[in-house]
Design a protein around this motif. Sequence first.
Motif, PDB file in Angstrom:
ATOM      1  N   LEU A  60       0.864  -1.171   0.000  1.00  0.00           N
ATOM      2  CA  LEU A  60       0.000   0.000   0.000  1.00  0.00           C
ATOM      3  C   LEU A  60       0.903   1.223   0.000  1.00  0.00           C
ATOM      4  N   ILE A  61       0.757   2.046  -1.035  1.00  0.00           N
ATOM      5  CA  ILE A  61       1.597   3.229  -1.138  1.00  0.00           C
ATOM      6  C   ILE A  61       0.737   4.487  -1.101  1.00  0.00           C
ATOM      7  N   LYS A  62       1.391   5.570  -0.744  1.00  0.00           N
ATOM      8  CA  LYS A  62       0.739   6.880  -0.760  1.00  0.00           C
ATOM      9  C   LYS A  62       1.630   7.823  -1.565  1.00  0.00           C
ATOM     10  N   VAL A  63       1.016   8.522  -2.509  1.00  0.00           N
ATOM     11  CA  VAL A  63       1.706   9.552  -3.272  1.00  0.00           C
ATOM     12  C   VAL A  63       1.099  10.890  -2.863  1.00  0.00           C
ATOM     13  N   VAL A  64       1.958  11.813  -2.484  1.00  0.00           N
ATOM     14  CA  VAL A  64       1.524  13.162  -2.129  1.00  0.00           C
ATOM     15  C   VAL A  64       2.173  14.103  -3.140  1.00  0.00           C
ATOM     16  N   TYR A  65       1.312  14.772  -3.897  1.00  0.00           N
ATOM     17  CA  TYR A  65       1.805  15.674  -4.940  1.00  0.00           C
ATOM     18  C   TYR A  65       1.183  17.048  -4.779  1.00  0.00           C
TER      19      TYR A  65
ATOM     20  N   LEU B 298      16.637   1.555   5.747  1.00  0.00           N
ATOM     21  CA  LEU B 298      16.347   1.233   4.351  1.00  0.00           C
ATOM     22  C   LEU B 298      17.348   1.924   3.422  1.00  0.00           C
ATOM     23  N   LYS B 299      17.538   1.349   2.254  1.00  0.00           N
ATOM     24  CA  LYS B 299      18.373   1.961   1.224  1.00  0.00           C
ATOM     25  C   LYS B 299      17.516   2.889   0.367  1.00  0.00           C
ATOM     26  N   HIS B 300      18.105   3.946  -0.076  1.00  0.00           N
ATOM     27  CA  HIS B 300      17.501   4.897  -1.008  1.00  0.00           C
ATOM     28  C   HIS B 300      16.124   5.384  -0.574  1.00  0.00           C
ATOM     29  N   VAL B 301      16.126   5.943   0.623  1.00  0.00           N
ATOM     30  CA  VAL B 301      14.931   6.596   1.157  1.00  0.00           C
ATOM     31  C   VAL B 301      15.349   7.948   1.715  1.00  0.00           C
ATOM     32  N   TYR B 302      14.389   8.825   1.828  1.00  0.00           N
ATOM     33  CA  TYR B 302      14.637  10.097   2.511  1.00  0.00           C
ATOM     34  C   TYR B 302      14.489   9.929   4.010  1.00  0.00           C
ATOM     35  N   ASN B 303      13.641   8.970   4.407  1.00  0.00           N
ATOM     36  CA  ASN B 303      13.388   8.754   5.821  1.00  0.00           C
ATOM     37  C   ASN B 303      12.938   7.311   6.023  1.00  0.00           C
ATOM     38  N   THR B 304      13.701   6.546   6.802  1.00  0.00           N
ATOM     39  CA  THR B 304      13.382   5.128   7.036  1.00  0.00           C
ATOM     40  C   THR B 304      12.089   4.979   7.822  1.00  0.00           C
ATOM     41  N   GLU B 305      11.917   5.769   8.881  1.00  0.00           N
ATOM     42  CA  GLU B 305      10.731   5.631   9.727  1.00  0.00           C
ATOM     43  C   GLU B 305       9.448   5.947   8.953  1.00  0.00           C
ATOM     44  N   LYS B 306       9.496   6.977   8.131  1.00  0.00           N
ATOM     45  CA  LYS B 306       8.321   7.356   7.332  1.00  0.00           C
ATOM     46  C   LYS B 306       8.191   6.520   6.062  1.00  0.00           C
ATOM     47  N   GLN B 307       9.242   5.743   5.767  1.00  0.00           N
ATOM     48  CA  GLN B 307       9.280   4.925   4.546  1.00  0.00           C
ATOM     49  C   GLN B 307       9.031   5.807   3.321  1.00  0.00           C
ATOM     50  N   HIS B 308       9.717   6.951   3.322  1.00  0.00           N
ATOM     51  CA  HIS B 308       9.632   7.961   2.266  1.00  0.00           C
ATOM     52  C   HIS B 308      10.704   7.620   1.229  1.00  0.00           C
ATOM     53  N   LEU B 309      10.264   7.112   0.091  1.00  0.00           N
ATOM     54  CA  LEU B 309      11.176   6.567  -0.904  1.00  0.00           C
ATOM     55  C   LEU B 309      11.880   7.633  -1.732  1.00  0.00           C
ATOM     56  N   CYS B 310      13.114   7.331  -2.098  1.00  0.00           N
ATOM     57  CA  CYS B 310      13.865   8.120  -3.070  1.00  0.00           C
ATOM     58  C   CYS B 310      13.850   7.307  -4.364  1.00  0.00           C
TER      59      CYS B 310
ATOM     60  N   VAL C 246       6.600   9.748  -2.287  1.00  0.00           N
ATOM     61  CA  VAL C 246       6.034   8.405  -2.207  1.00  0.00           C
ATOM     62  C   VAL C 246       6.393   7.780  -0.869  1.00  0.00           C
ATOM     63  N   TYR C 247       5.379   7.188  -0.234  1.00  0.00           N
ATOM     64  CA  TYR C 247       5.543   6.529   1.055  1.00  0.00           C
ATOM     65  C   TYR C 247       4.949   5.126   0.977  1.00  0.00           C
ATOM     66  N   ILE C 248       5.592   4.178   1.654  1.00  0.00           N
ATOM     67  CA  ILE C 248       5.024   2.843   1.801  1.00  0.00           C
ATOM     68  C   ILE C 248       4.251   2.852   3.118  1.00  0.00           C
ATOM     69  N   LEU C 249       2.942   2.622   3.037  1.00  0.00           N
ATOM     70  CA  LEU C 249       2.096   2.608   4.232  1.00  0.00           C
ATOM     71  C   LEU C 249       1.979   1.220   4.836  1.00  0.00           C
ATOM     72  N   ASP C 250       2.013   0.200   3.984  1.00  0.00           N
ATOM     73  CA  ASP C 250       1.858  -1.179   4.455  1.00  0.00           C
ATOM     74  C   ASP C 250       2.584  -2.104   3.499  1.00  0.00           C
ATOM     75  N   PRO C 251       3.459  -2.960   3.996  1.00  0.00           N
ATOM     76  CA  PRO C 251       3.721  -3.218   5.409  1.00  0.00           C
ATOM     77  C   PRO C 251       4.587  -2.120   6.034  1.00  0.00           C
ATOM     78  N   LYS C 252       4.388  -1.975   7.323  1.00  0.00           N
ATOM     79  CA  LYS C 252       5.170  -1.021   8.085  1.00  0.00           C
ATOM     80  C   LYS C 252       5.464  -1.625   9.442  1.00  0.00           C
ATOM     81  N   PRO C 253       6.688  -1.768   9.827  1.00  0.00           N
ATOM     82  CA  PRO C 253       7.857  -1.364   9.075  1.00  0.00           C
ATOM     83  C   PRO C 253       8.218  -2.388   7.992  1.00  0.00           C
ATOM     84  N   LEU C 254       8.889  -1.898   6.952  1.00  0.00           N
ATOM     85  CA  LEU C 254       9.425  -2.800   5.942  1.00  0.00           C
ATOM     86  C   LEU C 254      10.573  -3.587   6.565  1.00  0.00           C
ATOM     87  N   THR C 255      10.712  -4.817   6.151  1.00  0.00           N
ATOM     88  CA  THR C 255      11.809  -5.655   6.610  1.00  0.00           C
ATOM     89  C   THR C 255      13.127  -5.083   6.104  1.00  0.00           C
ATOM     90  N   LEU C 256      14.152  -5.159   6.916  1.00  0.00           N
ATOM     91  CA  LEU C 256      15.476  -4.705   6.511  1.00  0.00           C
ATOM     92  C   LEU C 256      16.336  -5.896   6.122  1.00  0.00           C
TER      93      LEU C 256
END
Length: 135
Positions: A48-53, A78-90, A61-71
């Motif tokens: 489940l993802i959320k896009v905020v534009y 996480l790799k290539h994210v702006y924020n691991t806790e928010k699961q804010h993807l780069c 882009v954020y991953i809402l579920d699963p949360k937390p993502l497995t490392l």
Amino acid sequence: MIKKQEISLMIQALRLQSYFPDSKYSIRLNTLVWKGQIQPTCLSPKYLIKVVYQREKHPNVYILDPKPLTLAKGETRLKHVYNTEKQHLCIYYKRAKEWDETQFIADTIIPWTSEWLLHYEIWVATGIWHGGGIH
């Protein structure tokens, strides 16, 4: 040269809705928030993802579920994210202007997110990030 026009938030939302009929969106204060499920491969779980534009800014882009993502084993974030806790993807390099408001989110941001998730799944299994990117 003909300048391309910005795609309105409503048209962006309707395009996303046409690709993902079970998804939800809202538009408030010049901001589109879209939530939907994507599955990078037929063997992958659904995410489940959320896009905020927000107009005149880049989609986030954020991953809402699963949360937390497995490392991956031995990793603390996480790799290539702006924020691991928010699961804010780069998912792309914003300074390179790989995306702009004349492009459909459904045709760019969503496939790039799916690709990020595929590389994420490989990273969890192997401990190696094959997705490239700028560190």
